[in-house]
Design an enzyme around this catalytic site. Sequence first.
Site, PDB file in Angstrom:
ATOM      1  N   SER A 183       0.828  -1.203   0.000  1.00 13.09           N
ATOM      2  CA  SER A 183       0.000   0.000   0.000  1.00 13.09           C
ATOM      3  C   SER A 183       0.870   1.264   0.000  1.00 13.09           C
ATOM      4  O   SER A 183       1.681   1.446  -0.898  1.00 13.09           O
ATOM      5  CB  SER A 183      -0.954  -0.048   1.202  1.00 13.09           C
ATOM      6  N   ASP A 233      -6.015  -4.020  -2.058  1.00 11.75           N
ATOM      7  CA  ASP A 233      -4.915  -3.631  -1.163  1.00 11.75           C
ATOM      8  C   ASP A 233      -4.196  -4.839  -0.551  1.00 11.75           C
ATOM      9  O   ASP A 233      -4.826  -5.739   0.000  1.00 11.75           O
ATOM     10  CB  ASP A 233      -5.496  -2.768  -0.039  1.00 11.75           C
TER      11      ASP A 233
END
Length: 295
Positions: A38, A183
Amino acid sequence: MKIDGVFSGGGIKGFALIGAYKAVEERGFVYNRLAGTSAGSIIATFILAGYKSEEILKMMEEVDLKMFLDERRALLSLPFTKWISLYWNLGLYRGVKLEEWLLEKLKAKGISTFGDIPPQSLRIVASDLTNGQLIVLPDDLPKYGINPSSFSVARAVRMSCSLPYFFEPVKLASSTGINVVVDGGVLSNFPIWLFYQNKKKKVTRPVLGIKLSSSERERPKKKINNAIEMFSALFETMKDAHDGRHIASRHEKDIVFIPVEDIITTEFELTEQKKLALIELGWSKTNEFLKTWTY
């Protein structure tokens, strides 16, 4: 001195990672291999591309973070239109602007695909919901019938940053169909394990981790009194439990913990004061850690 580095996810809290990188630079360390999830994948990629901390700071000062909140245009302007879009598109924002910005900044350093960087120099973590598995980019791309050398680094980072329900998932086409990717923090928010997978292979460089949270000992217990609090605790546990067990058992002495729990991950309207405070916190915690780091 050359080291390997891993950066955790944390959304907008990632400003602290810039300060951490500045402290690492000031101590004379140079990164050889990098990994991240991320927000951590963004800083890891920029470092690999050759950006110095001051350059990254300047980039972040120039960009309007709200630019990345690229909603789809609705045919009708109704109060519930956004939620209808969320239902069908699986995210409030497209994530295209983020990828375009990353593409521009990486091209400025001569990087477009994984073929433009040394093998194993950068690894990015994402989550394949279709197959229920964690994927490491570019390592796992051949499993999808994709040549890593031709795959966009900016696209890989966008995949790792696609926070569920906030950004739309990335659709990864393969020989078996379309795979929904989100993610990497859903399955591994701090992939320090990537540097210790092959136990037979001797680690030739120190590994330094930068984690956007308190250490396991200092982390406050979660209060769960209702369904909303339970959902939040469930997501946090899912995100951190795997990495936490690995950290606690082996590598805590090589990790800088930066407590940023008071900042909301998706606070894209972060004030300049808060940005500077996060950068300063990252710098001070890392600088303090490196004074006594025995690698």
